[in-house]
Design a protein around this motif. Structure first.
Motif, PDB file in Angstrom:
ATOM      1  N   UNK A  26     -13.592   3.605  11.072  1.00 19.42           N
ATOM      2  CA  UNK A  26     -14.477   2.529  11.530  1.00 19.42           C
ATOM      3  C   UNK A  26     -15.946   2.873  11.318  1.00 19.42           C
ATOM      4  N   UNK A  27     -16.322   4.118  11.629  1.00 18.83           N
ATOM      5  CA  UNK A  27     -17.731   4.524  11.538  1.00 18.83           C
ATOM      6  C   UNK A  27     -18.169   4.747  10.102  1.00 18.83           C
ATOM      7  N   UNK A  28     -17.366   5.483   9.346  1.00 17.56           N
ATOM      8  CA  UNK A  28     -17.777   5.934   8.017  1.00 17.56           C
ATOM      9  C   UNK A  28     -17.546   4.925   6.907  1.00 17.56           C
ATOM     10  N   UNK A  29     -16.643   3.975   7.138  1.00 16.39           N
ATOM     11  CA  UNK A  29     -16.291   3.066   6.049  1.00 16.39           C
ATOM     12  C   UNK A  29     -16.335   1.595   6.445  1.00 16.39           C
ATOM     13  N   UNK A  30     -15.620   1.231   7.498  1.00 19.71           N
ATOM     14  CA  UNK A  30     -15.543  -0.190   7.850  1.00 19.71           C
ATOM     15  C   UNK A  30     -16.907  -0.753   8.237  1.00 19.71           C
ATOM     16  N   UNK A  31     -17.616  -0.066   9.118  1.00 17.63           N
ATOM     17  CA  UNK A  31     -18.916  -0.574   9.581  1.00 17.63           C
ATOM     18  C   UNK A  31     -19.934  -0.721   8.441  1.00 17.63           C
ATOM     19  N   UNK A  32     -20.077   0.268   7.548  1.00 16.76           N
ATOM     20  CA  UNK A  32     -20.999   0.074   6.422  1.00 16.76           C
ATOM     21  C   UNK A  32     -20.650  -1.122   5.541  1.00 16.76           C
ATOM     22  N   UNK A  33     -19.355  -1.330   5.314  1.00 17.04           N
ATOM     23  CA  UNK A  33     -18.947  -2.473   4.492  1.00 17.04           C
ATOM     24  C   UNK A  33     -19.306  -3.783   5.185  1.00 17.04           C
ATOM     25  N   UNK A  34     -19.008  -3.882   6.480  1.00 19.10           N
ATOM     26  CA  UNK A  34     -19.312  -5.117   7.212  1.00 19.10           C
ATOM     27  C   UNK A  34     -20.816  -5.345   7.288  1.00 19.10           C
ATOM     28  N   UNK A  50     -28.770   2.153   0.344  1.00 20.26           N
ATOM     29  CA  UNK A  50     -28.549   3.595   0.205  1.00 20.26           C
ATOM     30  C   UNK A  50     -27.469   4.000   1.195  1.00 20.26           C
ATOM     31  N   UNK A  51     -26.374   4.516   0.674  1.00 23.16           N
ATOM     32  CA  UNK A  51     -25.271   4.981   1.503  1.00 23.16           C
ATOM     33  C   UNK A  51     -25.302   6.501   1.587  1.00 23.16           C
ATOM     34  N   UNK A  52     -25.240   7.018   2.800  1.00 22.61           N
ATOM     35  CA  UNK A  52     -25.178   8.470   2.977  1.00 22.61           C
ATOM     36  C   UNK A  52     -23.709   8.854   3.110  1.00 22.61           C
ATOM     37  N   UNK A  53     -23.161   9.342   2.025  1.00 24.83           N
ATOM     38  CA  UNK A  53     -21.770   9.781   2.012  1.00 24.83           C
ATOM     39  C   UNK A  53     -21.749  11.282   2.311  1.00 24.83           C
ATOM     40  N   UNK A  54     -21.031  12.047   1.539  1.00 23.38           N
ATOM     41  CA  UNK A  54     -20.928  13.494   1.747  1.00 23.38           C
ATOM     42  C   UNK A  54     -20.382  14.124   0.491  1.00 23.38           C
ATOM     43  N   UNK A 112     -16.773  13.809  -0.373  1.00 17.65           N
ATOM     44  CA  UNK A 112     -16.200  12.673  -1.096  1.00 17.65           C
ATOM     45  C   UNK A 112     -15.642  13.088  -2.445  1.00 17.65           C
ATOM     46  N   UNK A 113     -16.149  14.172  -2.993  1.00 16.36           N
ATOM     47  CA  UNK A 113     -15.730  14.602  -4.331  1.00 16.36           C
ATOM     48  C   UNK A 113     -15.154  16.007  -4.361  1.00 16.36           C
ATOM     49  N   UNK A 114     -15.270  16.737  -3.257  1.00 11.50           N
ATOM     50  CA  UNK A 114     -14.750  18.108  -3.204  1.00 11.50           C
ATOM     51  C   UNK A 114     -13.736  18.205  -2.076  1.00 11.50           C
ATOM     52  N   UNK A 115     -12.497  18.423  -2.416  1.00 10.65           N
ATOM     53  CA  UNK A 115     -11.420  18.418  -1.430  1.00 10.65           C
ATOM     54  C   UNK A 115     -11.335  19.774  -0.730  1.00 10.65           C
ATOM     55  N   UNK A 116     -11.346  19.727   0.604  1.00  8.23           N
ATOM     56  CA  UNK A 116     -11.258  20.945   1.400  1.00  8.23           C
ATOM     57  C   UNK A 116     -10.247  20.747   2.515  1.00  8.23           C
ATOM     58  N   UNK A 128     -11.544  11.325   2.937  1.00  9.55           N
ATOM     59  CA  UNK A 128     -11.051  10.018   2.492  1.00  9.55           C
ATOM     60  C   UNK A 128     -12.038   8.909   2.824  1.00  9.55           C
ATOM     61  N   UNK A 129     -12.622   8.956   4.018  1.00  9.67           N
ATOM     62  CA  UNK A 129     -13.566   7.906   4.404  1.00  9.67           C
ATOM     63  C   UNK A 129     -14.845   7.978   3.571  1.00  9.67           C
ATOM     64  N   UNK A 130     -15.297   9.200   3.297  1.00 11.46           N
ATOM     65  CA  UNK A 130     -16.531   9.351   2.528  1.00 11.46           C
ATOM     66  C   UNK A 130     -16.312   9.038   1.045  1.00 11.46           C
ATOM     67  N   UNK A 131     -15.124   9.322   0.549  1.00  8.48           N
ATOM     68  CA  UNK A 131     -14.787   8.918  -0.822  1.00  8.48           C
ATOM     69  C   UNK A 131     -14.732   7.401  -0.919  1.00  8.48           C
ATOM     70  N   UNK A 132     -14.200   6.768   0.120  1.00  8.80           N
ATOM     71  CA  UNK A 132     -14.172   5.313   0.145  1.00  8.80           C
ATOM     72  C   UNK A 132     -15.565   4.720   0.122  1.00  8.80           C
ATOM     73  N   UNK A 133     -16.489   5.327   0.877  1.00  8.69           N
ATOM     74  CA  UNK A 133     -17.870   4.842   0.888  1.00  8.69           C
ATOM     75  C   UNK A 133     -18.520   5.017  -0.482  1.00  8.69           C
TER      76      UNK A 133
END
Length: 237
Positions: free
Chosen positions: A100-108, A125-129, A132-136, A144-149
């Protein structure tokens, strides 16, 4: 005067972005659940308390902002939440909060403001992480949420570039000076070479805004020179 909306504006990266925008001539509407610990005051920084994960509350807040300032020039989707651990240890409620915080709210929020941003040839400007591209390990849901953003921003730019709107996603690595890692068993190693200050991300935002007309930085990765973590409750550093 240009107008910006910044989420997660009470501390950390969001507060530093709000400060630098206010200094750069923006009227900033900063959104956060609360501003109890925020001591920054400026005539060009308006604090607005809102839980962006509650859609009805977010819609109401946007209506109140746009009633005061119909023109919106910049939207910074910064608010973020991270809960780390093996997947089976993360509760369903924490998973939902992250989505909800990282993906749904920014989209809405973007959906609510996109027509106004088209009218102003504005910027998102979206602040992801970097996650989003480095799996740990222990970051499955957060990643997953930051990759979605990130993918939302990339796809949105293809959709709105013809309308004069630019979309940039910043992917910062670990930063100090925030409460982001309070509930985690690790934290950034406090060194200028191993972790970034929130102000570094804010300076990146300013650089994005100062790009020549017609040029868009669609993705920016920010990393410290070296990689090092502190394990909490450990004698090793």
């Amino acid at each position: 005067m240009k107008t910006a909306i910044v989420t997660g504006a009470s501390a950390g990266i969001g507060l530093e972005i709000s400060k630098i925008l206010a200094e750069d001539g923006f009227k900033v509407f900063g959104i956060s659940r609360n501003f109890q610990k925020c001591t920054f005051e400026s005539d060009d920084f308006q604090k607005i308390e809102c839980d962006i994960t509650i859609t009805n509350e977010l819609v109401k807040t946007v209506k109140e902002i746009t009633k005061v300032s119909p023109q919106i020039d910049l939207l910074v989707n910064n608010a973020g939440l991270g809960v780390f651990g093996q997947l089976e240890t993360i509760s369903g409620s924490d998973i939902k909060k992250m989505v909800d915080t990282n993906l749904t709210a920014p989209i809405i929020l973007t959906r609510l403001l996109i027509n106004r941003l088209k009218e102003s040839n504005g910027k998102i400007i979206n602040i992801s992480s970097i996650a989003a591209t480095e799996q740990k390990a222990k970051g499955t849901v957060y990643s997953a949420t930051k990759a979605g953003l990130l993918q939302f921003g990339e796809a949105l730019f293809e959709e709105v570039r013809k309308d004069g709107v630019s979309v940039t996603t910043i992917l910062p690595d670990m930063t100090t000076g925030t409460d982001f890692y309070d509930a985690s068993d690790f934290e950034p190693f406090s060194s200028s070479e191993t972790a970034m200050e929130p102000s570094t991300v804010a300076l990146c935002v300013l650089n994005i805004l100062n790009q020549p007309d017609g040029t868009v930085l669609t993705q920016v990765r920010l990393k410290p020179q070296k990689f090092r973590l502190n394990k909490k409750n450990s004698k090793k550093q």
